[in-house]
Design a protein around this motif. Structure first.
Motif, PDB file in Angstrom:
ATOM      1  N   ARG A 220      -2.078  -8.582  -7.573  1.00 21.78           N
ATOM      2  CA  ARG A 220      -1.613  -8.328  -6.211  1.00 21.78           C
ATOM      3  C   ARG A 220      -1.377  -9.633  -5.463  1.00 21.78           C
ATOM      4  O   ARG A 220      -0.428  -9.764  -4.674  1.00 21.78           O
ATOM      5  N   ALA A 221      -2.227 -10.632  -5.699  1.00 23.46           N
ATOM      6  CA  ALA A 221      -2.042 -11.933  -5.043  1.00 23.46           C
ATOM      7  C   ALA A 221      -0.736 -12.589  -5.495  1.00 23.46           C
ATOM      8  O   ALA A 221      -0.004 -13.174  -4.679  1.00 23.46           O
ATOM      9  N   ASP A 222      -0.459 -12.480  -6.788  1.00 24.25           N
ATOM     10  CA  ASP A 222       0.808 -13.040  -7.283  1.00 24.25           C
ATOM     11  C   ASP A 222       1.995 -12.304  -6.677  1.00 24.25           C
ATOM     12  O   ASP A 222       3.012 -12.929  -6.310  1.00 24.25           O
ATOM     13  N   TRP A 240       4.043 -13.580   6.768  1.00 22.51           N
ATOM     14  CA  TRP A 240       2.601 -13.517   6.505  1.00 22.51           C
ATOM     15  C   TRP A 240       1.973 -12.194   6.933  1.00 22.51           C
ATOM     16  O   TRP A 240       0.898 -11.821   6.450  1.00 22.51           O
ATOM     17  N   THR A 241       2.647 -11.454   7.860  1.00 24.03           N
ATOM     18  CA  THR A 241       2.117 -10.136   8.250  1.00 24.03           C
ATOM     19  C   THR A 241       2.790  -9.005   7.474  1.00 24.03           C
ATOM     20  O   THR A 241       2.226  -7.914   7.372  1.00 24.03           O
ATOM     21  N   ILE A 242       3.956  -9.259   6.923  1.00 27.81           N
ATOM     22  CA  ILE A 242       4.702  -8.205   6.231  1.00 27.81           C
ATOM     23  C   ILE A 242       4.358  -8.165   4.747  1.00 27.81           C
ATOM     24  O   ILE A 242       4.226  -7.085   4.156  1.00 27.81           O
ATOM     25  N   ALA A 243       4.201  -9.322   4.113  1.00 30.21           N
ATOM     26  CA  ALA A 243       3.992  -9.375   2.663  1.00 30.21           C
ATOM     27  C   ALA A 243       2.709  -8.678   2.198  1.00 30.21           C
ATOM     28  O   ALA A 243       2.749  -7.936   1.203  1.00 30.21           O
ATOM     29  N   PRO A 244       1.531  -8.861   2.850  1.00 31.57           N
ATOM     30  CA  PRO A 244       0.298  -8.251   2.330  1.00 31.57           C
ATOM     31  C   PRO A 244       0.359  -6.721   2.199  1.00 31.57           C
ATOM     32  O   PRO A 244       0.016  -6.187   1.140  1.00 31.57           O
ATOM     33  N   PRO A 245       0.755  -5.975   3.259  1.00 30.18           N
ATOM     34  CA  PRO A 245       0.797  -4.523   3.078  1.00 30.18           C
ATOM     35  C   PRO A 245       1.836  -4.075   2.053  1.00 30.18           C
ATOM     36  O   PRO A 245       1.629  -3.082   1.349  1.00 30.18           O
ATOM     37  N   LEU A 246       2.972  -4.794   1.960  1.00 32.14           N
ATOM     38  CA  LEU A 246       3.976  -4.446   0.954  1.00 32.14           C
ATOM     39  C   LEU A 246       3.406  -4.673  -0.447  1.00 32.14           C
ATOM     40  O   LEU A 246       3.576  -3.839  -1.354  1.00 32.14           O
ATOM     41  N   ALA A 247       2.711  -5.797  -0.643  1.00 30.03           N
ATOM     42  CA  ALA A 247       2.119  -6.086  -1.949  1.00 30.03           C
ATOM     43  C   ALA A 247       1.032  -5.078  -2.294  1.00 30.03           C
ATOM     44  O   ALA A 247       0.922  -4.635  -3.443  1.00 30.03           O
ATOM     45  N   ALA A 248       0.204  -4.716  -1.309  1.00 28.94           N
ATOM     46  CA  ALA A 248      -0.865  -3.748  -1.554  1.00 28.94           C
ATOM     47  C   ALA A 248      -0.304  -2.395  -1.952  1.00 28.94           C
ATOM     48  O   ALA A 248      -0.912  -1.658  -2.734  1.00 28.94           O
ATOM     49  N   ASP A 252       7.898  -4.399  -5.110  1.00 22.33           N
ATOM     50  CA  ASP A 252       8.310  -5.568  -5.886  1.00 22.33           C
ATOM     51  C   ASP A 252       9.613  -6.146  -5.312  1.00 22.33           C
ATOM     52  O   ASP A 252      10.175  -5.628  -4.335  1.00 22.33           O
ATOM     53  N   LEU A 253      10.134  -7.218  -5.921  1.00 22.64           N
ATOM     54  CA  LEU A 253      11.334  -7.887  -5.420  1.00 22.64           C
ATOM     55  C   LEU A 253      12.575  -7.011  -5.558  1.00 22.64           C
ATOM     56  O   LEU A 253      13.478  -7.074  -4.709  1.00 22.64           O
ATOM     57  N   ALA A 254      12.629  -6.195  -6.588  1.00 19.50           N
ATOM     58  CA  ALA A 254      13.788  -5.316  -6.764  1.00 19.50           C
ATOM     59  C   ALA A 254      13.885  -4.330  -5.607  1.00 19.50           C
ATOM     60  O   ALA A 254      14.986  -4.025  -5.110  1.00 19.50           O
ATOM     61  N   TRP A 255      12.730  -3.847  -5.174  1.00 26.03           N
ATOM     62  CA  TRP A 255      12.712  -2.908  -4.028  1.00 26.03           C
ATOM     63  C   TRP A 255      13.217  -3.632  -2.783  1.00 26.03           C
ATOM     64  O   TRP A 255      13.988  -3.070  -1.992  1.00 26.03           O
ATOM     65  N   CYS A 256      12.784  -4.877  -2.600  1.00 24.42           N
ATOM     66  CA  CYS A 256      13.215  -5.651  -1.427  1.00 24.42           C
ATOM     67  C   CYS A 256      14.745  -5.880  -1.451  1.00 24.42           C
ATOM     68  O   CYS A 256      15.396  -5.841  -0.393  1.00 24.42           O
ATOM     69  N   GLU A 257      15.307  -6.137  -2.617  1.00 23.91           N
ATOM     70  CA  GLU A 257      16.752  -6.342  -2.703  1.00 23.91           C
ATOM     71  C   GLU A 257      17.500  -5.066  -2.313  1.00 23.91           C
ATOM     72  O   GLU A 257      18.536  -5.122  -1.633  1.00 23.91           O
ATOM     73  N   ARG A 258      16.982  -3.922  -2.708  1.00 25.55           N
ATOM     74  CA  ARG A 258      17.600  -2.650  -2.323  1.00 25.55           C
ATOM     75  C   ARG A 258      17.520  -2.457  -0.817  1.00 25.55           C
ATOM     76  O   ARG A 258      18.458  -1.951  -0.178  1.00 25.55           O
TER      77      ARG A 258
END
Length: 465
Positions: A220-222, A240-248, A252-258
Motif C-alpha cells: 500500500r505504501a508503494d 498528500w490528502t488525496i493519495a492515501p485514501p485512494l491507495a487504501a 491503481d494508475l490505470a484507474w487514475c488514467e481513466r
C-alpha cells in the motif's frame, strides 16, 4: 425440671439455688427424640439449649449431604442462645436428636437479662466480643469490596476508553471529510462538468470495492507513492490528502488514467478529491461502527455480569457468565496471558443465582491470573457430568503448597496482602457453590497445573434462600 437435677452440672458452678431457679422457671423442658430436629442451621438463635440427658448431633449441610460436625452427649453441653448478645446471631448447625433425653430450653432474652444482672462485666465482654468481631468482619469485607469495585471500574474504563477514543477521532475526521466533500462538489459545479461526466466518474468510483485493497502495508505504501507522483505530474496540489485514501481503497494508475480521460483540465483535482473523500468517509463510518459496537458489547457484558433487571434465581448459561467475567477482567488478561476456552457444546442451562456465580468466577479467575503473576495460560472449561455442570478454572502458575491448599476454604484465610484480590475469598465462594447451589468446589494443584473445579447440579433439589 427441678433445680436439684441441674445443680451437679459444672456450668452452673457459682450460681445460687435462687439464680438457678430463675433459669428453670423461665425455661422449658424439651424431650429429645432420635431423628427429630430441635433447632435448624441458619435460623435465629432465639433459644439456649442445655443438654441434661441423652445425645444431640450438630449437623451442617455440606453439598447434598448432612455432615455431623459435633455431638452433644455430656450433660452440661449447650448450643445456641447467641441472640442474647448479638441480634443477628443464628444457629451454626442443626441440632438433631440421637439418643432419647431432655434439654432445658431458655429464651435468649431471659439469658441476656440474667447474665446482665448476675455478672454484668462478663455480659459486656461477651457482647463486645460479638460486636467487635462482626464490625471488623463487616468493615474488612466492605473495604475489600470497594477496592474490588474500584479495580473492576478502572479496568472497565480502560476497556471502554480505547473504542471511545477511536470513535471520537473518527467522528472528528468524518466532520472534516464531510466539509471537504461539500467543497469538492462545489468546485466541480464551478468547473461546469456535465451530468454525463459526473455519472461516469461515479460509475468509476463504484468499481472500487474494499476487496480490491491490499492488506500488506508495504504494498500500500508503494501504491501511495506511485499515486502521489502521478497526481503531482498532473498538477494536483493536494496530492498528500488525496493519495492515501485512494491507495487504501486499492486504486491503481490505470484507474487514475481513466478518471483523467473523463475529467479534463481543472476538474480533475476536485473530481479525484471527491472520490478520495467518499472512500475516507466510508472508512471512518466503519471505524465509528466498530468502536460503538465494541462499547455496546462491553455494556452488555457489564449488564450480564451484574445481572441488572433480572431475577436473582433464573435459568442461565454458565458460559455467558464466564465470558462476561473475562470481559470485566480484560485489563488483567493482556498479551502475557493466553485464554483458552474449552466449552462443551452440550452443556445445558442450569437453575442458579447468576450474580452470585459471577462473583465466584471473578474470584477464581482473578486468583488464577495472580498465581501466574500475570503471565501464562488461563484455561476456562465447561462440561457435563451426569446431572451436573462442571466448570474448571486452570492456570499454569507454580501451584499451591499442600499447607495452603488444605486451608484454602477456611474463613478469613488468604495469602494476599491487604487491598489485593477480589475481597471475596474461597470460603465465601465455597458457600455460594455449596450452600446456595448444592454443588461442590475442589482444588487439584501441582506446579504448572492448578485447577479449581466447580460442580453445580442442573436442577438442585433444594436451594437455601
Amino acid at each position: 425440671m427441678r433445680v436439684d437435677e441441674l445443680r451437679p452440672l459444672a456450668i452452673f458452678d457459682g450460681l445460687t439455688d435462687e439464680q438457678l431457679a430463675e433459669l428453670v422457671d423461665g425455661g422449658t423442658e424439651v424431650r429429645v427424640q432420635p431423628g427429630v430436629d430441635l433447632f435448624r442451621e441458619g435460623e435465629h438463635a432465639n433459644f439456649w439449649w442445655l443438654l441434661v440427658e441423652g445425645a444431640i448431633d450438630l449437623v451442617r449441610h455440606v453439598g447434598r449431604e448432612d455432615t455431623v460436625v459435633a455431638r452433644m452427649e455430656a450433660p452440661g453441653r449447650w448450643a445456641g442462645g447467641f441472640r442474647a448478645w448479638d441480634e443477628h446471631g443464628v444457629y451454626l448447625a442443626t441440632g438433631r436428636g440421637v439418643a432419647a433425653g431432655r434439654v432445658l430450653r431458655v429464651p435468649a432474652e431471659l439469658l441476656r437479662e440474667r447474665s446482665n444482672a448476675w455478672f454484668p462485666f462478663g455480659g459486656h465482654l461477651i457482647q463486645g466480643l460479638y460486636h467487635t468481631a462482626r464490625s471488623i468482619e463487616s468493615t474488612a469485607r466492605q473495604r475489600e469490596s470497594l477496592v474490588t469495585l474500584g479495580t473492576l471500574a478502572a479496568g472497565l474504563a480502560h476497556e471502554i476508553n480505547n473504542p471511545a477514543a477511536a470513535a471520537t477521532r473518527a467522528v472528528d475526521a468524518l466532520a472534516a471529510a464531510c466539509a471537504t466533500l461539500v467543497t469538492s462538489v462545489g468546485r466541480l459545479a464551478n468547473d461546469e462538468i456535465s451530468a454525463e461526466q459526473f455519472a461516469a466518474l461515479d460509475a468509476l468510483r463504484r468499481e472500487v470495492t474494499p476487496q480490491t485493497a491490499d492488506a500488506d502495508p508495504l504494498v500500500r505504501a508503494d501504491r501511495e507513492q506511485a499515486l502521489s507522483s502521478w497526481l503531482a505530474r498532473h498538477g494536483i496540489v493536494r496530492a498528500w490528502t488525496i493519495a492515501p485514501p485512494l491507495a487504501a481503497a486499492g486504486v491503481d494508475l490505470a484507474w487514475c488514467e481513466r478518471a483523467a480521460s473523463i475529467l479534463k483540465g481543472s476538474a480533475l483535482a476536485p473530481g479525484l478529491e471527491w472520490v478520495a473523500t467518499t472512500f475516507s468517509a466510508a472508512t471512518l463510518l466503519g471505524e465509528v461502527k466498530e468502536s460503538t459496537r465494541r462499547i455496546s458489547e462491553l455494556v452488555a457484558a457489564v449488564r450480564s455480569y451484574s445481572q441488572l433487571d433480572r431475577a436473582s434465581m433464573q435459568q442461565i448459561d454458565v458460559t455467558d457468565g464466564l465470558d462476561s467475567t473475562l470481559v470485566m477482567l480484560g485489563h488483567k488478561l493482556r498479551d502475557s496471558v493466553t485464554v483458552v476456552r474449552e466449552y462443551s457444546a452440550d452443556v445445558p442451562r442450569i437453575e442458579a443465582y447468576a450474580g452470585e456465580l459471577n462473583q465466584v468466577w471473578t474470584n477464581l479467575i482473578d486468583n488464577a491470573v495472580d498465581a501466574m503473576a500475570g503471565r501464562g495460560t488461563l484455561r476456562v472449561a465447561t462440561r457435563v457430568e451426569g446431572d451436573s455442570v462442571v466448570v474448571e478454572i486452570g492456570d499454569t502458575g507454580p501451584g499451591m503448597p499442600p499447607q495452603v491448599a488444605a486451608r484454602a476454604f477456611e474463613a478469613f484465610y488468604t495469602t494476599k496482602d491487604v487491598g489485593e484480590g477480589t475481597g471475596l475469598g474461597l470460603d465465601i465462594a465455597r458457600r455460594i457453590v455449596v450452600e446456595r447451589h448444592g454443588g461442590t468446589i475442589t482444588i487439584n494443584s501441582r506446579p504448572g497445573d492448578t485447577v479449581l473445579r466447580v460442580r453445580i447440579p442442573v436442577r438442585p433439589p433444594s436451594i437455601s434462600a
